[in-house]
Design a protein around this motif. Structure first.
Motif, PDB file in Angstrom:
ATOM      1  N   GLY A  32       0.821  -1.200   0.000  1.00  0.00           N
ATOM      2  CA  GLY A  32       0.000   0.000   0.000  1.00  0.00           C
ATOM      3  C   GLY A  32       0.859   1.257   0.000  1.00  0.00           C
ATOM      4  O   GLY A  32       2.092   1.195   0.016  1.00  0.00           O
ATOM      5  N   THR A  81       0.807   5.868   0.954  1.00  0.00           N
ATOM      6  CA  THR A  81       0.124   7.040   1.500  1.00  0.00           C
ATOM      7  C   THR A  81      -0.155   8.027   0.374  1.00  0.00           C
ATOM      8  O   THR A  81       0.348   7.872  -0.752  1.00  0.00           O
ATOM      9  CB  THR A  81       0.995   7.728   2.564  1.00  0.00           C
ATOM     10  OG1 THR A  81       2.229   8.141   1.961  1.00  0.00           O
ATOM     11  CG2 THR A  81       1.288   6.775   3.706  1.00  0.00           C
ATOM     12  N   LYS A 132      -3.692   4.193  -0.586  1.00  0.00           N
ATOM     13  CA  LYS A 132      -4.274   2.888  -0.862  1.00  0.00           C
ATOM     14  C   LYS A 132      -3.826   1.872   0.171  1.00  0.00           C
ATOM     15  O   LYS A 132      -2.651   1.815   0.543  1.00  0.00           O
ATOM     16  CB  LYS A 132      -3.858   2.411  -2.260  1.00  0.00           C
ATOM     17  CG  LYS A 132      -4.446   1.065  -2.645  1.00  0.00           C
ATOM     18  CD  LYS A 132      -4.007   0.662  -4.044  1.00  0.00           C
ATOM     19  CE  LYS A 132      -4.594  -0.690  -4.415  1.00  0.00           C
ATOM     20  NZ  LYS A 132      -4.177  -1.109  -5.770  1.00  0.00           N
ATOM     21  N   ILE A 133      -4.773   1.041   0.629  1.00  0.00           N
ATOM     22  CA  ILE A 133      -4.448  -0.049   1.556  1.00  0.00           C
ATOM     23  C   ILE A 133      -3.850  -1.203   0.767  1.00  0.00           C
ATOM     24  O   ILE A 133      -4.395  -1.610  -0.260  1.00  0.00           O
ATOM     25  CB  ILE A 133      -5.710  -0.520   2.303  1.00  0.00           C
ATOM     26  CG1 ILE A 133      -6.219   0.597   3.225  1.00  0.00           C
ATOM     27  CG2 ILE A 133      -5.429  -1.777   3.107  1.00  0.00           C
ATOM     28  CD1 ILE A 133      -7.506   0.245   3.932  1.00  0.00           C
ATOM     29  N   GLU A 143      -2.223  -5.546   4.537  1.00  0.00           N
ATOM     30  CA  GLU A 143      -3.141  -4.976   5.521  1.00  0.00           C
ATOM     31  C   GLU A 143      -4.567  -5.480   5.300  1.00  0.00           C
ATOM     32  O   GLU A 143      -5.316  -5.717   6.256  1.00  0.00           O
ATOM     33  CB  GLU A 143      -3.103  -3.451   5.445  1.00  0.00           C
ATOM     34  CG  GLU A 143      -3.900  -2.764   6.545  1.00  0.00           C
ATOM     35  CD  GLU A 143      -3.691  -1.262   6.572  1.00  0.00           C
ATOM     36  OE1 GLU A 143      -4.328  -0.592   7.408  1.00  0.00           O
ATOM     37  OE2 GLU A 143      -2.894  -0.752   5.756  1.00  0.00           O
ATOM     38  N   ALA A 144      -4.948  -5.674   4.029  1.00  0.00           N
ATOM     39  CA  ALA A 144      -6.287  -6.181   3.725  1.00  0.00           C
ATOM     40  C   ALA A 144      -6.486  -7.597   4.257  1.00  0.00           C
ATOM     41  O   ALA A 144      -7.599  -8.009   4.552  1.00  0.00           O
ATOM     42  CB  ALA A 144      -6.536  -6.149   2.219  1.00  0.00           C
ATOM     43  N   PRO A 148       3.973   0.991   4.759  1.00  0.00           N
ATOM     44  CA  PRO A 148       3.470   1.384   3.441  1.00  0.00           C
ATOM     45  C   PRO A 148       4.442   2.340   2.748  1.00  0.00           C
ATOM     46  O   PRO A 148       5.204   3.057   3.406  1.00  0.00           O
ATOM     47  CB  PRO A 148       2.139   2.067   3.754  1.00  0.00           C
ATOM     48  CG  PRO A 148       1.739   1.540   5.099  1.00  0.00           C
ATOM     49  CD  PRO A 148       3.022   1.338   5.837  1.00  0.00           C
ATOM     50  N   LYS A 178       3.280  -0.591  10.569  1.00  0.00           N
ATOM     51  CA  LYS A 178       1.978  -1.049  11.039  1.00  0.00           C
ATOM     52  C   LYS A 178       2.064  -2.528  11.409  1.00  0.00           C
ATOM     53  O   LYS A 178       2.729  -3.307  10.732  1.00  0.00           O
ATOM     54  CB  LYS A 178       0.912  -0.864   9.942  1.00  0.00           C
ATOM     55  CG  LYS A 178       0.596   0.568   9.598  1.00  0.00           C
ATOM     56  CD  LYS A 178      -0.546   0.623   8.584  1.00  0.00           C
ATOM     57  CE  LYS A 178      -0.960   2.053   8.282  1.00  0.00           C
ATOM     58  NZ  LYS A 178      -2.116   2.101   7.339  1.00  0.00           N
TER      59      LYS A 178
END
Length: 445
Positions: free
Chosen positions: A208, A210, A222-223, A227-228, A261, A268
């Motif tokens: 992903g 920023t 975008k994620i 993370e999804a 990201p 994260k």
């Protein structure tokens, strides 16, 4: 219509073709004028259409036949993601995700429709609900049954799994099966094919980014797929195609369960299970410095070899019947398979494995009438593969030739059951074929 996933991507059109050609879903892409630009092979198969005949046609002209009335108008007017389902004419339930693509700032340039039969599409285009794969239901092979039983045990633990074997053996199905049997089965199952996208897109898809991370990036960010997949399973297919710089970042995810990201300064945390698959020899790639050794051992905690179809002959007929039933239902017909075809299936080597069998069954269903006979099998598949007998050492050249001749004649006769077809296959006269059949008569009866 099919496209090469590995084709060099130089412009928007090439990018669209790469994405379309690599998807296992039926995909249609239209421009902002409602014109159909591309459909993939899955779309052609699902809706029984010819892709080239659709290019340039208006999507709205087909919505009553393919979708619910008013879908295209709603999609183009709202210009927002839309998820809906409908019942196609063969009574199959279709799930559709429609996505507007902003390839220029604040300007929608294309619309992407992803369609899947009898199931749900990814949530946010990536999340999948897994149904029972056919492999669990009909495998008759002792080795395969043992493999599945092992995976059922391993599925209960979050250990990293590497599935390896030839293309088309069902590694993707096994990954879904592992997720289904795990404690994460109600969470996302996220798939990415590492060979399907160029390196710069692969990195942004995985991690992903920023807002403003790079030129052309979505202004909202975008994620990424990692993370999804949080709390669920991330399946990395064709892991051997992962570039070295991204391998280093993936290693960090596996070791520390955290990632950063693109364009972000803070990492994260993520809670995921990782399953990978490859048809390459990763150990050899490590020796050639093409794959990180530390990542290889992190991925190889539990390695599972998926045997090719030719090594599990007892699965061939059940799989053929499964696919026959599937395509009979899909096309609302009732084809049957002649016993001679079943014998051919069991003798054929299936270099493309289960995927080749499925594709061949669909083709036979389409081109045949009520009964699928040996005459419907493509001629190039019916060529006899000549293999030198393994036990020929210690005997004379003439004896070896006779053993080879016996093998060819008996296998060909068992397949075709008459001298005319044997002669055609071996490209010899019918009288010679009849003489050779009589010569080896005790073996061919």
């Amino acid at each position: 219509m099919s496209f090469n996933c590995r084709k060099s991507i130089q412009n928007d059109s090439d990018l669209l073709r790469a994405i379309v050609g690599c998807s296992s879903d039926a995909i249609l892409i239209a421009d902002d004028k409602h014109n159909i630009l591309e459909v993939n092979q899955m779309f052609e198969s699902l809706f029984a259409v010819e892709g080239p005949q659709l290019t340039g046609k208006k999507l709205s002209d087909y919505e009553k036949e393919w979708f619910n009335a008013g879908v295209t108008t709603s999609l183009f007017n709202k210009r927002k993601p839309n998820v809906f389902s409908f019942t196609y004419k063969n009574k199959a339930t279709m799930a559709v995700t429609a996505i507007p693509l902003e390839l220029e700032e604040s300007q929608v340039k294309y619309f992407l429709l992803m369609i899947r039969e009898n199931g749900q599409l990814y949530r946010n285009m990536k999340r999948e609900t897994v149904n029972n794969p056919y492999l669990d239901l009909i495998s008759q092979n002792h080795e395969m049954k043992g493999l599945i039983k092992t995976l059922e045990k391993v599925a209960l633990f979050d250990t990293t799994i590497l599935l390896y074997g030839e293309s088309g053996t069902g590694k993707g199905l096994l990954a879904r099966y592992i997720h289904q049997k795990s404690k994460r089965n109600n969470e996302p199952f996220v798939v990415i094919n590492c060979a399907a996208l160029p390196e710069h897109l692969l990195e942004s898809e995985l991690f992903g980014y920023t807002d403003g991370a790079f030129t052309g990036a979505n202004k909202k960010g975008k994620i990424g797929l990692i993370e999804a997949a949080n709390h669920g399973t991330l399946f990395l297919d064709e892991i051997g195609e992962l570039p070295l710089n991204i391998q280093a970042k993936l290693l960090h995810v596996i070791q520390d369960r955290e990632f950063t990201p693109i364009g972000e300064t803070k990492s994260k945390k993520v809670d995921i299970r990782i399953i990978t698959a490859t048809n390459k020899n990763l150990k050899m790639m490590v020796k050639k410095n093409e794959f990180r050794e530390d990542l290889y051992y992190r991925l190889n905690v539990m390695d599972v070899k998926v045997p090719p179809l030719r090594e599990r002959k007892s699965d061939i007929v059940p799989l053929a019947n499964y696919f026959l039933k599937k395509f009979n239902s899909k096309y609302e017909i009732n084809r049957r398979i002649d016993q001679e075809v079943y014998r051919f299936f069991k003798e054929y080597q299936w270099p493309g494995n289960v995927r080749e069998l499925e594709n061949l069954i669909e083709k036979l269903v389409v081109v045949s009438d009520d009964l699928i006979t040996i005459d419907h099998i493509p001629a190039n598949l019916q060529q006899i593969e000549i293999i030198i007998p393994e036990d020929s050492s210690g005997i004379s050249f003439d004896e070896s030739l006779e053993k080879l001749e016996r093998k060819i004649i008996t296998e060909t006769y068992h397949r075709y059951k008459n001298s005319r077809k044997v002669a055609e296959c071996l490209k010899i006269s019918q009288s010679r074929a009849a003489r050779l059949i009589r010569k080896y008569k005790p073996l061919v009866e």
